[in-house]
Design an enzyme around this catalytic site. Structure first.
Site, PDB file in Angstrom:
ATOM      1  N   LYS A 101      13.644   6.797  20.312  1.00  0.00           N
ATOM      2  CA  LYS A 101      14.344   5.519  20.506  1.00  0.00           C
ATOM      3  C   LYS A 101      14.681   5.320  21.986  1.00  0.00           C
ATOM      4  O   LYS A 101      14.601   4.202  22.511  1.00  0.00           O
ATOM      5  CB  LYS A 101      15.608   5.486  19.649  1.00  0.00           C
ATOM      6  N   ALA A 160       0.847  -1.205   0.000  1.00  0.00           N
ATOM      7  CA  ALA A 160       0.000   0.000   0.000  1.00  0.00           C
ATOM      8  C   ALA A 160       0.877   1.248   0.000  1.00  0.00           C
ATOM      9  O   ALA A 160       1.790   1.364   0.829  1.00  0.00           O
ATOM     10  CB  ALA A 160      -0.899  -0.005   1.229  1.00  0.00           C
ATOM     11  N   GLY A 169      18.510   1.194  13.618  1.00  0.00           N
ATOM     12  CA  GLY A 169      18.603   0.582  12.289  1.00  0.00           C
ATOM     13  C   GLY A 169      18.889  -0.911  12.305  1.00  0.00           C
ATOM     14  O   GLY A 169      18.047  -1.715  12.706  1.00  0.00           O
ATOM     15  N   GLU A 176      12.077  -4.288  15.902  1.00  0.00           N
ATOM     16  CA  GLU A 176      13.553  -4.210  15.934  1.00  0.00           C
ATOM     17  C   GLU A 176      14.073  -2.998  15.153  1.00  0.00           C
ATOM     18  O   GLU A 176      15.055  -2.365  15.549  1.00  0.00           O
ATOM     19  CB  GLU A 176      14.132  -5.506  15.347  1.00  0.00           C
ATOM     20  N   ILE A 231      21.080  -2.666  14.085  1.00  0.00           N
ATOM     21  CA  ILE A 231      21.629  -3.304  15.296  1.00  0.00           C
ATOM     22  C   ILE A 231      20.509  -4.056  16.019  1.00  0.00           C
ATOM     23  O   ILE A 231      19.460  -3.477  16.311  1.00  0.00           O
ATOM     24  CB  ILE A 231      22.220  -2.249  16.268  1.00  0.00           C
TER      25      ILE A 231
HETATM   26  N1  HSE Z   1      16.988   9.038  10.686  1.00  0.00           N
HETATM   27  C1  HSE Z   1      17.359   7.961  11.534  1.00  0.00           C
HETATM   28  C2  HSE Z   1      18.818   8.119  11.907  1.00  0.00           C
HETATM   29  C3  HSE Z   1      17.106   6.651  10.848  1.00  0.00           C
HETATM   30  O1  HSE Z   1      19.481   8.956  11.326  1.00  0.00           O
HETATM   31  O2  HSE Z   1      19.303   7.417  12.785  1.00  0.00           O
HETATM   32  C4  HSE Z   1      16.920   5.515  11.763  1.00  0.00           C
HETATM   33  O3  HSE Z   1      15.977   5.761  12.730  1.00  0.00           O
END
Ligand code: HSE
Length: 433
Positions: free
Chosen positions: A207, A45, A136, A131, A138
């Site tokens: 995060k 989508a 990213g 995850e 890791i």
């Molecule tokens: N824009 C994010 C970064 C990508 O630069 O870490 C991953 O969340």
């Protein structure tokens, strides 16, 4: 017995979505062997199919309606990569309520509304895998969730925004201005669609909230944490910090205060000692130090952004969801048919360091070089220090790429030369990529 096919609905075909499609296809056979399922993207989508993309939309799979994914009874896994928090929330909620497993890389969604979504997931007995939402490629989520399960987490300190780390590295090493470095990061596809979220610290903050929830089992509200970005850091600050023995990094810090039981969560550009391991994390790389009461310090390092690394995490979550939906082979085991025989050490190729103790007289170096030449081994460089005892000198040779078997034979021949005192020392030079 043929493997079950699991159908996936992919929402979003941006940088990461395209990477998931491409890499699921690339490693299709491997994933089938490891999961015991065929993983098939049934529908994709997107909001605007006519938009120009670096990876073309696969014909025949595209819809503009998210409901075409959610309402399809054949689809058992929804991968949410549309970003934002409103449509994405509705999609994840509807997917869980219609009995589907969800994979998402959406940190803002989880940080802001994770408490609602995980309650919905629990009520419906369906999982949310995420995850790709932190760091990213890791595998930090699984590490904290599974591998460190027996620990009280005392602190998590991380470089968790690849764009900021890339910008700070380029300012520091190439003397780029902040805006030129940001432009590069955007071109390389590291930055969010709205790069303000990267540089103002909120991508890292989202995060950090997810890591805090994993570590301490509670959702810290966004308004309770301190967040600063890197917009005010100038190249001169980096230079001054270096003179004082520090590097500047955007850090996410999550820390338990034992006495009060309170949790500190913050994101700030910070000076760290230049010789600390986190100071050597450069470019788009991320690294996260997790301290547990049993394990002590652990460090997780890898690419924190970018199409392929982030899609690696999404694919791991799809595999998890598949094995949850359809318990089959169990994670991680490859069948023996996938790879070849063990490579004999004699065929393993590298460069080498060779130290020979030989008589200090004319012609000795030439004799050693002749043996190497006869075996077809090139010499990259030679050192012979002047200060040595009267009779014997150390000769150090860096040898070019050669198979270990041939170098071993050459070593035996050099050892047998009457001008050589003892068995030479041979060490491999590893290409650490
Ligand atoms: N824009 C994010 C970064 C990508 O630069 O870490 C991953 O969340």
């Amino acid at each position: 017995m043929s493997e079950p096919t699991l159908k996936i609905g992919l929402a979003g075909f941006g940088n990461v979505g395209a990477g998931v499609f491409k890499n699921l296809e690339k490693n299709r056979h491997l994933l089938r062997e490891r999961t015991g399922c065929v993983l098939e993207i049934k529908r994709i989508a997107v909001r605007d199919p006519s938009r120009e993309r670096s990876f073309p939309l696969p014909p025949g799979l595209v819809t503009t309606e998210l409901s075409d994914l959610v309402d399809d009874p054949e689809i058992s896994i929804i991968v949410e990569l549309i970003g934002g928090t409103d449509r994405a929330f509705d999609l994840v909620k509807a997917s869980l309520e219609s009995g589907k497993a969800v994979v998402t890389g959406n940190k803002a969604l989880l940080a802001e509304r994770g408490h609602e979504l995980f309650a919905i997931a629990e009520a419906n007995g369906r999982p949310i895998h995420y995850e790709a939402a932190v760091a990213g490629g890791i595998p930090i989520i699984k590490a904290v969730q599974e591998s460190l399960i027996g620990n009280h987490i005392q602190s998590v300190v991380g470089i968790i925004n690849g764009t900021c780390n890339y910008i700070l590295t380029r300012m520091s090493e190439a003397g780029l201005s902040y805006s030129d470095a940001l432009g590069e990061a955007q071109q390389l596809g590291y930055a969010e669609a709205d790069p303000a979220l990267d540089v103002n610290g909120w991508d890292a903050a989202h995060k950090a909230i997810i890591l805090a929830s994993l570590s301490y089992g509670r959702w810290v509200p966004c308004e309770k944490i301190h967040v600063e970005g890197i917009e005010s850091v100038r190249t001169e600050d980096i230079t001054f910090a270096a003179k004082l023995g520090y590097a500047i990094k955007l850090l996410g810090v999550i820390q338990l205060h034992d006495e009060s039981g309170s949790i500190e969560v913050r994101v700030q550009p910070s000076l760290i000692p230049a010789n600390h391991i986190l100071a050597s994390v450069k470019g788009v790389y991320n690294a996260i130090m997790v301290r547990g009461d049993i394990v002590g310090n652990t460090l997780f390092y890898g690419s924190g952004a970018g199409q392929d690394p982030t899609s690696s995490s999404v694919i791991a979550d799809i595999a998890d969801a598949a094995m949850w939906t359809q318990p089959t082979r169990g994670a991680g085991l490859a069948t023996h048919s996938l790879y070849g025989e063990t490579l004999p050490i004699s065929e393993s190729v590298s460069k080498y360091y060779l130290r020979v103790e030989a008589e200090d007289r004319p012609g000795v170096l030439a004799r050693i070089a002749t043996v190497l030449g006869e075996f077809g081994i090139g010499i990259l460089s030679v050192i012979q220090p002047e200060d040595h005892d009267e009779k014997y000198a150390a000769i150090v040779l860096m040898l070019h790429y050669a198979p270990y078997g041939i170098v071993s034979d050459a070593l035996a021949a050099i050892s047998n030369l009457d001008c050589v005192r003892s068995r030479p020392v041979l060490l491999r030079v590893e290409d650490l990529k």
